[in-house]
Design a protein around this motif. Structure first.
Motif, PDB file in Angstrom:
ATOM      1  N   GLY A  12      56.875  -7.396  41.298  1.00 29.37           N
ATOM      2  CA  GLY A  12      55.899  -7.117  42.360  1.00 29.37           C
ATOM      3  C   GLY A  12      56.439  -6.209  43.450  1.00 29.37           C
ATOM      4  N   THR A  13      57.635  -5.689  43.254  1.00 26.72           N
ATOM      5  CA  THR A  13      58.249  -4.781  44.224  1.00 26.72           C
ATOM      6  C   THR A  13      59.235  -3.872  43.488  1.00 26.72           C
ATOM      7  OG1 THR A  13      59.799  -4.657  46.075  1.00 26.72           O
ATOM      8  CG2 THR A  13      59.887  -6.645  44.784  1.00 26.72           C
ATOM      9  N   VAL A  14      59.626  -2.771  44.124  1.00 23.65           N
ATOM     10  CA  VAL A  14      60.541  -1.842  43.443  1.00 23.65           C
ATOM     11  C   VAL A  14      62.010  -2.193  43.668  1.00 23.65           C
ATOM     12  CG1 VAL A  14      59.024   0.163  43.367  1.00 23.65           C
ATOM     13  CG2 VAL A  14      60.405  -0.232  45.389  1.00 23.65           C
ATOM     14  N   THR A  15      62.287  -3.181  44.502  1.00 24.57           N
ATOM     15  CA  THR A  15      63.706  -3.466  44.781  1.00 24.57           C
ATOM     16  C   THR A  15      64.118  -4.854  44.301  1.00 24.57           C
ATOM     17  OG1 THR A  15      63.309  -4.334  46.993  1.00 24.57           O
ATOM     18  CG2 THR A  15      63.631  -1.955  46.803  1.00 24.57           C
ATOM     19  N   GLY A  16      65.427  -5.115  44.420  1.00 28.90           N
ATOM     20  CA  GLY A  16      65.974  -6.442  44.087  1.00 28.90           C
ATOM     21  C   GLY A  16      65.947  -6.779  42.609  1.00 28.90           C
ATOM     22  N   SER A  17      66.070  -5.779  41.726  1.00 36.31           N
ATOM     23  CA  SER A  17      66.035  -6.050  40.278  1.00 36.31           C
ATOM     24  C   SER A  17      67.102  -7.061  39.871  1.00 36.31           C
ATOM     25  CB  SER A  17      66.268  -4.752  39.497  1.00 36.31           C
ATOM     26  OG  SER A  17      65.077  -4.023  39.459  1.00 36.31           O
ATOM     27  N   THR A 214      57.534   2.089  38.730  1.00 37.42           N
ATOM     28  CA  THR A 214      57.562   2.702  40.070  1.00 37.42           C
ATOM     29  C   THR A 214      56.376   3.654  40.261  1.00 37.42           C
ATOM     30  OG1 THR A 214      59.953   2.731  39.762  1.00 37.42           O
ATOM     31  CG2 THR A 214      59.099   3.865  41.716  1.00 37.42           C
ATOM     32  N   TYR A 215      56.201   4.580  39.307  1.00 36.93           N
ATOM     33  CA  TYR A 215      55.092   5.540  39.391  1.00 36.93           C
ATOM     34  C   TYR A 215      54.044   5.264  38.304  1.00 36.93           C
ATOM     35  CZ  TYR A 215      57.734   8.258  42.807  1.00 36.93           C
ATOM     36  OH  TYR A 215      58.405   8.666  43.931  1.00 36.93           O
ATOM     37  N   GLY A 216      53.785   3.983  38.056  1.00 33.53           N
ATOM     38  CA  GLY A 216      52.821   3.602  37.033  1.00 33.53           C
ATOM     39  C   GLY A 216      51.414   4.087  37.337  1.00 33.53           C
ATOM     40  N   ASP A 217      51.159   4.449  38.597  1.00 34.63           N
ATOM     41  CA  ASP A 217      49.813   4.900  38.974  1.00 34.63           C
ATOM     42  C   ASP A 217      49.810   6.363  39.414  1.00 34.63           C
ATOM     43  OD1 ASP A 217      51.270   4.593  41.262  1.00 34.63           O
ATOM     44  OD2 ASP A 217      49.706   3.542  42.385  1.00 34.63           O
ATOM     45  N   ARG A 218      50.896   7.086  39.126  1.00 34.92           N
ATOM     46  CA  ARG A 218      50.972   8.444  39.643  1.00 34.92           C
ATOM     47  C   ARG A 218      51.285   9.476  38.571  1.00 34.92           C
ATOM     48  NH1 ARG A 218      54.643   8.950  44.817  1.00 34.92           N
ATOM     49  NH2 ARG A 218      54.170   6.728  44.964  1.00 34.92           N
ATOM     50  N   ILE A 219      50.629  10.620  38.658  1.00 40.23           N
ATOM     51  CA  ILE A 219      50.940  11.719  37.743  1.00 40.23           C
ATOM     52  C   ILE A 219      51.492  12.871  38.588  1.00 40.23           C
ATOM     53  CG2 ILE A 219      49.935  13.427  36.170  1.00 40.23           C
ATOM     54  CD1 ILE A 219      47.951  11.089  35.373  1.00 40.23           C
ATOM     55  N   SER A 220      52.691  13.349  38.247  1.00 28.81           N
ATOM     56  CA  SER A 220      53.319  14.380  39.088  1.00 28.81           C
ATOM     57  C   SER A 220      52.545  15.678  39.047  1.00 28.81           C
ATOM     58  CB  SER A 220      54.750  14.688  38.646  1.00 28.81           C
ATOM     59  OG  SER A 220      55.289  13.661  37.920  1.00 28.81           O
ATOM     60  N   HIS A 430      59.554  -3.723  38.493  1.00 27.45           N
ATOM     61  CA  HIS A 430      60.007  -2.611  39.330  1.00 27.45           C
ATOM     62  C   HIS A 430      58.859  -1.705  39.768  1.00 27.45           C
ATOM     63  CE1 HIS A 430      62.494   0.766  40.696  1.00 27.45           C
ATOM     64  NE2 HIS A 430      63.535  -0.033  40.624  1.00 27.45           N
ATOM     65  N   GLY A 431      57.815  -2.314  40.335  1.00 26.73           N
ATOM     66  CA  GLY A 431      56.705  -1.508  40.838  1.00 26.73           C
ATOM     67  C   GLY A 431      55.933  -2.316  41.866  1.00 26.73           C
ATOM     68  N   GLU A 432      55.285  -1.615  42.802  1.00 26.43           N
ATOM     69  CA  GLU A 432      54.398  -2.317  43.731  1.00 26.43           C
ATOM     70  C   GLU A 432      53.230  -2.846  42.906  1.00 26.43           C
ATOM     71  OE1 GLU A 432      55.300  -2.833  46.736  1.00 26.43           O
ATOM     72  OE2 GLU A 432      56.911  -1.363  46.882  1.00 26.43           O
ATOM     73  N   GLU A 433      52.527  -3.805  43.482  1.00 27.24           N
ATOM     74  CA  GLU A 433      51.440  -4.473  42.757  1.00 27.24           C
ATOM     75  C   GLU A 433      50.453  -3.485  42.118  1.00 27.24           C
ATOM     76  OE1 GLU A 433      48.767  -7.651  44.616  1.00 27.24           O
ATOM     77  OE2 GLU A 433      50.818  -8.092  45.267  1.00 27.24           O
ATOM     78  N   SER A 434      50.050  -2.454  42.911  1.00 30.00           N
ATOM     79  CA  SER A 434      49.014  -1.559  42.401  1.00 30.00           C
ATOM     80  C   SER A 434      49.517  -0.725  41.224  1.00 30.00           C
ATOM     81  CB  SER A 434      48.512  -0.644  43.521  1.00 30.00           C
ATOM     82  OG  SER A 434      49.610   0.045  44.067  1.00 30.00           O
ATOM     83  N   SER A 435      50.733  -0.164  41.335  1.00 34.28           N
ATOM     84  CA  SER A 435      51.204   0.688  40.241  1.00 34.28           C
ATOM     85  C   SER A 435      51.513  -0.146  38.997  1.00 34.28           C
ATOM     86  CB  SER A 435      52.410   1.524  40.668  1.00 34.28           C
ATOM     87  OG  SER A 435      53.430   0.702  41.145  1.00 34.28           O
TER      88      SER A 435
END
Ligand code: ZN
Length: 466
Positions: A12-17, A214-220, A430-435
């Protein structure tokens, strides 16, 4: 044998893996990251480990970013004594980064004490430089693509992840009494067309996959970052100004040096002096020579003057006195200095001296988190506070996108499609909730994957009586 996993971070977050695998008689951790960002996340770094660290038997690392290794000194301080497996380059990077982290933790505790803003009477650092050093003898470097055993029933193999130097995808094969199972951790995945690093390796099969999002919801954007970089630099040079690039020491700095070298060679920017003013970035850049097999830059070993990391116009400034000489610098030149979000480091004194001159330009080459000085500059604030003084922002601020070290949504999907047969289960980590949510949907809809977005401290039984 039963196999279960507990999510101690990266959920649920990108840190603390931190993923704790329990095989009954053998418990080990995949990654041991620091929580970063919001205060409630950072507070988790102080949480008690679910078991005495001395009872945990091993740690397997994917790569040397702080959100994957930053908690190691704390765990060792609390009693962990087992082997910490990682790739050879990760071991060397980890030493550089953990020492720096220990120093930062000490400085923060000292600062909190001075300012009296800590709720504790005597604020303690999470760990010290000495604690960081105690991690080094436990590091066990391993080669890519060569399976090694961490327990009679557990075999681990590293594959290139293309994210930073030494970054790996981890395949873990567990041999039960009746069945053999394969677990695959993506670690952080890089880009498919990076000029320096190898693309993420496709893994043909797995029973359970952990995939970063991390970028599950983003296209570069399709715009080439080197062209944007050239545009910004030429704009500043047209005014006879100086370019400051606040850069992240690991990965981004080397990518920027590579692009600058190529741009000069192609005649797209003038051949001006470039100052790399960051001891940490210099140390990391030198590692590329030692680990030439881990990247595709050729000729790093050559002593000729023709290399992105070594040419007559590139000056490595380690010493503070050298750094200070740049305060007087005027006209066409480029200073690359950390930190990347201008939160600390030497770049602060360059900004302090050069922001008030309207000829100059500051080129940001990465994401600027909320609350950082970098973000305030990108947002166009007319003044920023540096060394307790309000500094007028007269220089022009630029932002170059597309230099990220993370795969975008298409690249994550490309990696997922690499599994010949779909895995039985995939954890989206390793991603915020939305991504994480967007990627989970896409994997389900397009590839028919069975996905779970785990919560912090949630446990799952992976296999029973194998
Ligand atoms: Zn990373």
């Amino acid at each position: 044998m039963d196999v279960s996993v507990k999510f101690l971070g990266g959920a649920g977050t990108v840190t603390g893996s931190r993923y704790l695998l329990d095989l009954g008689d053998f418990e080990f951790l995949v990654d041991c990251g620091l929580f970063q960002g919001r205060k409630e996340l950072r507070r988790r770094n102080w949480d008690k480990f679910p078991m005495p660290p001395k009872d945990m038997e091993a740690i397997v690392l994917t790569h040397a970013h702080m959100d994957h290794i930053g908690c190691l000194p704390k765990l060792v301080k609390d009693g962990f004594r087992g082997p910490i497996y990682c790739t050879t380059a990760t071991a060397e990077l980890a030493k550089i980064l953990l020492l720096d982290s220990g120093k930062l933790q000490e400085e923060e505790a000292e600062y909190a004490k001075k300012k009296g803003y800590s709720s504790h009477e005597n604020p303690e650092p999470l760990y010290t430089v000495e604690d960081a050093e105690a991690v080094f003898p436990l590091l066990v470097p391993k080669d890519f693509k060569k399976p090694f055993s961490i327990h009679p029933s557990v075999e681990v193999t590293y594959y290139h992840a293309g994210h930073i130097l030494g970054a790996a995808i981890v395949k873990i094969v567990i041999k039960g009494d009746k069945q053999t199972k394969k677990l695959v951790f993506s670690g952080d995945l890089g880009r498919y067309h990076d000029p320096i690093l190898y693309p993420p390796t496709l893994i043909p099969e797995a029973d359970v996959v952990w995939i970063e999002s991390t970028y599950g919801d983003r296209i570069s954007t399709p715009i080439k970052p080197e062209e944007e970089l050239a545009r910004a630099i030429n704009d500043v040079f047209d005014r006879d100004g100086l370019v400051i690039i606040p850069a992240f020491a690991v990965g981004r700095t080397q990518l920027v040096m590579y692009f600058l070298y190529q741009l000069v060679k192609k005649g797209k920017i003038p051949n001006v002096p470039i100052y790399l003013d960051s001891p940490m970035a210099i140390n990391v850049s030198t590692l590329y020579k030692d680990f030439h097999q881990d990247h595709q830059l050729i000729g790093v070993l050559d002593d000729n003057d023709q290399h992105p990391f070594q040419h007559s116009q590139l000056h490595y400034f380690r010493k503070q006195e050298q750094s200070r000489t740049l305060n007087e610098l005027k006209g066409k030149a480029i200073i690359i200095s950390a930190s990347g979000m201008a939160t600390g480091g030497r770049v602060l004194h360059h900004l302090f001296h050069h922001l008030p001159n309207e000829k100059n330009g500051v080129v940001f080459v990465g994401y600027q988190a909320e609350g950082t000085r970098g973000r305030r500059l990108v947002d166009g604030e007319p003044e920023v506070r540096i060394y307790g003084q309000e500094v007028p922002v007269k220089a022009k601020i630029y932002s170059v996108e597309g230099l990220s070290a993370h795969a975008d949504q298409n690249e994550l999907m490309e990696w997922a499609e690499g599994f010949g047969e779909k895995p039985k289960l995939a954890f989206i980590v390793h991603g915020e909730e939305s991504s994480a949510g967007v990627l989970a949907h896409k994997l389900k809809d397009e590839l028919g994957w069975n996905t779970i977005i785990p919560n912090y401290l949630e446990s799952f039984m992976l296999f029973e009586e194998i």
